[in-house]
Design an enzyme around this catalytic site. Structure first.
Site, PDB file in Angstrom:
ATOM      1  N   GLU A 117      -3.769 -27.091 -24.179  1.00  0.00           N
ATOM      2  CA  GLU A 117      -4.890 -26.441 -24.848  1.00  0.00           C
ATOM      3  C   GLU A 117      -5.018 -26.765 -26.336  1.00  0.00           C
ATOM      4  OE1 GLU A 117      -7.306 -24.329 -23.415  1.00  0.00           O
ATOM      5  OE2 GLU A 117      -6.436 -25.228 -21.616  1.00  0.00           O
ATOM      6  N   SER A 159      -1.858  28.729  17.180  1.00  0.00           N
ATOM      7  CA  SER A 159      -0.597  29.484  17.219  1.00  0.00           C
ATOM      8  C   SER A 159       0.386  29.083  16.128  1.00  0.00           C
ATOM      9  CB  SER A 159       0.067  29.311  18.589  1.00  0.00           C
ATOM     10  OG  SER A 159      -0.744  29.865  19.604  1.00  0.00           O
TER      11      SER A 159
END
Length: 784
Positions: A101, A483
């Site tokens: 770069e 239940s």
């Protein structure tokens, strides 16, 4: 001669004057250019961003969620970035980026005219953009301080700011900013996140080959993605290696070796979806509601949770197996997932081999396959999978024929059908080639498990498939518990003076209110007269429970439920004895945990700690424990629910082979099935049902639909653990009683049992049953 000398002299003077004018014009041009450039600089310098903001670099970073042993289970972010200090970034990786770069990075002052000219020449020679002219400092400027718009004015501002940055920051500081900020594709910002994304490792572990792949990405991350375009990524890698040779960072031998090194590109697993999706989504919602979206997605929180990965996996597998077994009991084959044309099959199989492969079938995973043939002679379906060819025997498909008009197995399938399959045995495909047909179940389930004593939530499943539905049925859904609510009524009765041996009526009950008549029944449609609390709960007798609630009072029972952690609205009538009011699984597990914790209510804990990005504590363990029941009451309830398992509706879970207390629950029309239970170590609850209420199918009670899931999970969780008994607290005594009357036995009592009581509540009367024979009566019989 004189004439010629005069002409020469005139020409000389003219040239001299011209030269002086040229010099003057040159200096005027220089001064003018300087003034122009200064004016240009002043013009573009106005309102430029302050570079001082770069001194405190605090970019958006990942918030990470950890399991109980500090393994990462989820990440939340807008930009997937892991900030890493410059000294921890390998020199080889830095060199690769500089070579690719900005090779003159350490020489220029932010802007490099030499590199700009060189890049232009290279690009003209190549006929395409192969090299950029922007320096690393300019890229930092663009990323942090300017918009990405492509205008001449922005380039001038970029150059000015780059020069300022280069003067204000060291080269290492600029590289730190650049390598942590740069976007490298597929959601990865910075080299640390990219290393994890592409190679599944930290930057410190990267090889030269991997470093040069990353260094090739900034120019065009999507174009050079090693996921999607490995050939392009390799070409870009070649360029980076060439530049590193030219700059003297590596040798040709190093480059050749790096280029020939095979790359293991790993697609990063979406942990949020895979590991504990309902659990982590619950965490995500809490953090966002409590601290805001910015804190969650930008501030790099470290969120520590109580979830145990192995227990979570066991929970998910137990739910999946239980729902599939339920589906096969009542549903026939619903058809293929998809159907492929012959030309599409090879590509589909290739994709399967890359995603599933042999390993998936070896693990027993359920994967996709393509029907390639049907052999009525051999009575088998031939299926191609990502791991090879397998067969589904006709005799394993009896369930699939349910509801089919034709009734012939071969008619269910057509070559090209895409179906779900699993190996008949783990790792057995290469040996027997035998597969089993699977299909996505239609019912839903939820499971929640917390640790006794601590309240740590170790596992949570909120549905059959998080990818299809994010609705969390463990905490967001409120369904009738049936239940499974009864233990709350029985515990309330124990604190009203009842004992496990107390006799309660199991007779017809009719409730009339204006135009409403309610006449409940027992599940077995029988009347049992009188029975003890223990027997009534063990066999889940509705009429006994309703009569008991009628005696202790509805308001008292509701207030009692509140103490245990039931926060949902409860109907103020006797129907709550049968669990008619909707509650969440989280509430029920909390309530049952009070019995397991000897009367202490310990609210479930999902988060054990939160740290901010600087390591400061944001939140610690919110351990909220308070005694809400007498420890003796809690133990009596544990004992009563042990009878549910040993002799009642929960016998299925006896297979756990250790002390278990629990209760089944089933609602009207078999719409909801529950099993709530605990050992000395863990409390877990399971719900099974449909999102849109409908029957689960004939005989699908809590004992059949929910308890197998609970048992499957708890067997895995307790494997290899020592067997632990429930602790008997002070204040509990034991006495032998007449099992039929609940009173003290006399000689000749037909059946006795050893019962537990709170101190001071042991019966003082003796049984006077008609068939009991006293010592005196026995004496006279013998005398005759």
């Amino acid at each position: 001669m004189v004439y010629g000398d005069q002409n020469a002299s005139k020409i000389g003077r003219f040239i001299g004057r011209l030269f002086r004018w040229a010099i003057l014009l040159f200096f005027l041009g220089v001064i003018g250019s300087g003034i122009f450039l200064f004016g240009l600089y002043k013009y573009f310098s106005e309102d430029l961003p302050q570079i001082s903001s770069l001194k405190d670099y605090r970019p958006p970073v990942i918030s990470t969620v950890y399991s109980d042993d500090n393994r990462v289970i989820a990440e939340f972010f807008k930009e997937r970035r892991i900030v890493i200090p410059y000294p921890e970034i390998p020199e080889m990786l830095v060199n690769a980026f500089i070579a690719a770069e900005d090779s003159r990075f350490f020489e220029h002052k932010g802007v490099d005219l030499v590199s700009i000219i060189r890049a232009a020449i290279k690009n003209v020679e190549a006929g395409t953009v192969v090299q950029g002219g922007s320096t690393i400092t300019q890229q930092v400027t663009k990323s942090f301080l300017l918009s990405p718009e492509k205008k001449f004015s922005r380039k001038i501002k970029e150059a000015i700011l780059a020069y300022r940055i280069d003067n204000a920051f060291s080269k290492e500081e600029i590289l730190f900013l650049y390598l942590n900020q740069i976007y490298l594709g597929h959601g990865a910002y910075g080299v640390a996140a990219a290393a994890e994304n592409y190679f599944g490792k930290s930057v410190r572990e990267l090889s030269l080959a991997e470093c040069t792949i990353l260094a090739g990405l900034p120019q065009a991350p999507s174009r050079y993605s090693p996921y999607k375009h490995l050939d392009r990524a390799k070409e870009r890698q070649r360029y980076v290696l060439k530049r590193m040779i030219e700059e003297g960072y590596i040798t040709q031998t190093d480059a050749d070796e790096a280029f020939s090194t095979p790359l293991e590109i790993r697609s990063r697993q979406n942990l949020y979806l895979e590991t504990a999706p309902y659990y982590t989504e619950y965490i995500r919602q809490y953090i966002e509601n409590q601290y805001g979206a910015d804190a969650l997605y930008r501030e790099g929180l470290k969120i520590y949770t109580a979830v145990n990965i192995e227990m979570q996996e066991a929970a998910q597998k137990a739910v999946d197996r239980g729902l599939r077994a339920l589906d096969k009991r009542h549903s026939g084959y619903r058809g293929p997932v998809d159907h492929l044309a012959p030309g599409d099959v090879p590509g589909f199989l290739k994709a399967l081999s890359e995603t599933d492969g042999t390993d998936a079938l070896n693990r027993g995973d359920i994967v996709k396959g393509v029907v390639s043939g049907i052999s009525e002679e051999k009575k088998e379906i031939i299926v191609e999978t990502g791991a090879g060819t397998g067969i589904i025997p006709f005799n394993s498909l009896s369930w699939a024929l349910r509801g089919q008009k034709d009734g012939r197995t071969a008619k269910l399938f057509t070559p090209g059908d895409v179906v779900w399959v699993r190996s008949a045995k783990k790792g057995a495909l290469q040996e027997s080639r035998e597969l089993r047909l699977e299909q996505a179940p239609q019912a839903q389930s939820a499971l929640l498990c917390i640790e006794a004593g601590t309240g740590f939530a170790k596992a949570m499943v909120g549905g059959s498939d998080f990818k299809k539905s994010q609705f969390n049925r463990a905490v967001q859904s409120k369904r009738q518990p049936g239940s499974a609510f009864k233990p709350i009524i029985y515990a309330a009765a124990l604190d009203k003076g009842y004992t496990p041996a107390s006799q309660i009526s199991d007779n017809v009950f009719v409730y009339r209110d204006r135009n409403i008549t309610w006449k409940p029944q027992n599940y077995d449609r029988k009347i049992h007269g009188k029975n003890s609390l223990r027997t009534a709960l063990a066999h889940s007798r509705n009429l006994s429970t309703i009569n008991l609630l009628d005696k202790i009072g509805v308001d008292y029972a509701i207030n009692y439920a509140r103490k245990l952690g039931i926060e949902s609205d409860l109907s103020r009538n006797l129907s709550i004895a049968l669990g008619s009011s909707g509650v969440s699984l989280l509430e029920l597990v909390t309530a049952y945990s009070v019995f397991a914790n000897q009367g202490y209510r310990v609210d479930p804990i999902f988060i054990t700690g939160i740290l901010d990005r600087d390591g400061r504590e944001v939140e610690g363990i919110n351990f909220d424990s308070e005694p809400v029941l007498d420890s003796a009451t809690a133990y009596l309830m544990t004992s009563l629910m042990e009878s549910v398992v040993k002799e009642g509706t929960g016998k299925n879970v006896l297979a756990l082979n250790r002390p278990v207390a629990g209760k089944t629950g089933t609602t009207n029309n078999l719409n909801d099935a529950w099993f709530m239970g605990y050992t000395a170590e863990y409390i877990a609850g399971v719900w099974v049902g449909h999102d849109q209420e409908q029957s689960l199918g004939p005989k699908e009670t809590g004992g059949r639909a929910a308890s197998p899931i609970w048992l499957d999970f708890m067997q895995t969780v307790h494997e290899g653990r020592p067997v632990k008994d429930f602790t008997v607290p002070n204040g509990v005594v034991f006495s032998r009683i007449d099992a039929e009357t609940g009173l003290l036995p006399v000689p000749g009592t037909a059946r006795t049992r050893f019962e537990c009581f709170k101190e001071g509540t042991v019966p003082t009367r003796y049984s006077r049953r008609a068939d009991a024979v006293t010592e005196k009566e026995q004496f006279f019989k013998m005398d005759m």
